[in-house]
Scaffold this active site. Structure first.
Site, PDB file in Angstrom:
ATOM      1  N   GLU A  73     -19.971  12.932  -7.561  1.00 38.42           N
ATOM      2  CA  GLU A  73     -19.462  12.587  -6.758  1.00 38.42           C
ATOM      3  C   GLU A  73     -20.216  11.974  -5.605  1.00 38.42           C
ATOM      4  O   GLU A  73     -20.431  12.666  -4.205  1.00 38.42           O
ATOM      5  CB  GLU A  73     -18.037  13.280  -5.728  1.00 38.42           C
ATOM      6  N   GLU A  82     -13.191  15.905 -13.261  1.00 41.16           N
ATOM      7  CA  GLU A  82     -12.223  17.649 -12.094  1.00 41.16           C
ATOM      8  C   GLU A  82     -10.874  16.887 -12.093  1.00 41.16           C
ATOM      9  O   GLU A  82     -10.912  15.295 -12.071  1.00 41.16           O
ATOM     10  CB  GLU A  82     -13.594  17.231 -10.497  1.00 41.16           C
TER      11      GLU A  82
END
Length: 372
Positions: free
Chosen positions: A63, A260
């Site tokens: 991320e 995720e």
């Protein structure tokens, strides 16, 4: 984790299953840039050398859009810097560090998979207008293209780069070539979706300057999905499917993995044991998002090979600490005892596996139930 004989039995089953280790790193880069890139490259060289024969899938950064924009642009995450220029420098450093690490990957672990875990929110136009359609594309460019376009095309999206500070919106030819050859699987972290409306000169807090749009969770009295515990997370499985289809069409990655997806249920941290283990909200989330992923694969042709629920257990959640619980497993923080939730059983059985043994947790839960 299970202990003793139970853990050994679980490990034997894992070795005999289709499970494969996937190695993630999380190392937000900080100035000075060249030092960070060199240090990360040395770190990657060591890791690939030591574990290259035992790890099948690698990820350099998790991320980066989030930690660059929220840590260096908006300043709500560590290190708390509020600077558009710093956010852009972070983006640049991540790309340079990833490219440098990929060279060691090719040399030390060439028969494995490498990616960067890229997060983002799908953007749906708030109205049928051309302006909102363009705004939604800009939103998508900022959320996905900020890193994916450099990785696959060697350049930033036009809608993004036009707002970059002077000297920070370009990628050298050498770096572009290294980036285009730096990964062989697209790794996607996907949670939620927003409606997007064109708003001139908007600097909606993404930390990257003027973006020209606003992302919304409600339009004309209609909410985009069911609100979870985090204020940013709305359950929107159709947006999850659209994101997967879009990423596959734009980048043609050959292989994709959802690294995720998950949810923290409303007020879950306030629910006592054992009632908290009956997490129907999370079960419904996984049911609908997994169905969306299956449709993306079977109907949209997305080359999806793996999905990773976030998370295996409750844990520290960014700046929110321990207040939000994303786990399939409940963690009693004072005692560190783990209790599998209903979602743990649901996902385990959906994958075709029996749940892992948890003798300490099962015994502790029995005592709780017996106590009334």
């Amino acid at each position: 984790m299970p202990s003793g004989a139970a853990r050994a039995a679980w490990a034997r089953r894992r070795r005999g299953s289709r499970a494969r280790p996937f190695f993630f790193t999380f190392l937000p880069p900080t100035p000075p840039p060249q030092s960070v890139v060199d240090d990360f490259a040395r770190y990657a060289d060591i890791v690939f050398s030591e574990f290259g024969s035992r790890i099948s899938h690698w990820s350099t950064f998790n991320e980066p859009r989030t930690f660059c924009t929220l840590g260096y642009g908006v300043g709500v995450h560590a290190p708390g810097i509020k600077s558009v220029e710093s956010a852009w420098r972070c983006v640049q450093h991540v790309l340079e560090a990833h490219a440098a690490a990929a060279k060691h990957w090719k040399a030390k672990s060439p028969n494995t998979k490498l990616c960067m875990n890229l997060d983002g929110e799908w953007g749906e136009p708030a109205s049928p207008s051309a302006a909102d359609a363009a705004a939604a594309q800009s939103h998508i460019d900022y959320h996905y293209g900020l890193f994916a376009d450099p990785l696959y095309f060697g350049r930033y999206p036009d809608s993004v780069v036009k707002n970059a500070p002077a000297g920070l919106g370009t990628i050298s030819k050498a770096l572009a070539a290294d980036l285009r050859a730096s990964q062989n699987i697209y790794c996607f972290n996907g949670y939620t979706t927003r409606w997007v409306k064109a708003v001139a000169n908007s600097t909606q807090p993404d930390g990257l300057g003027v973006v020209g749009y606003e992302s919304l969770t409600e339009v004309d009295g209609k909410t985009i999905g069911v609100r979870a515990e985090p204020e940013w997370l709305y359950v929107v499985p159709w947006g999850f499917r659209k994101a997967l289809a879009y990423l596959n069409k734009r980048y043609s990655p050959g292989e994709m993995a959802v690294t995720e997806f998950g949810v923290a249920a409303p007020k879950e941290n306030d629910i006592p044991l054992p009632a908290v283990l009956d997490d129907a909200f999370r079960v419904a989330y996984y049911r609908d998002y997994i169905a969306a992923a299956v449709d993306a694969k079977r109907k949209d042709g997305v080359p999806l090979t793996a999905v990773f629920p976030w998370s295996f257990s409750d844990n520290l959640e960014w700046a929110e600490g321990y207040k939000q619980r994303f786990g399939l497993t409940y963690v009693d923080y004072p005692t560190q005892t783990r209790f599998p939730k209903a979602s743990f059983d649901y996902v385990s059985r959906l994958w075709g596996n029996e749940p892992a043994p948890w003798p300490p947790a099962v015994a502790a839960l029995a005592k709780i139930k017996a106590a009334g």
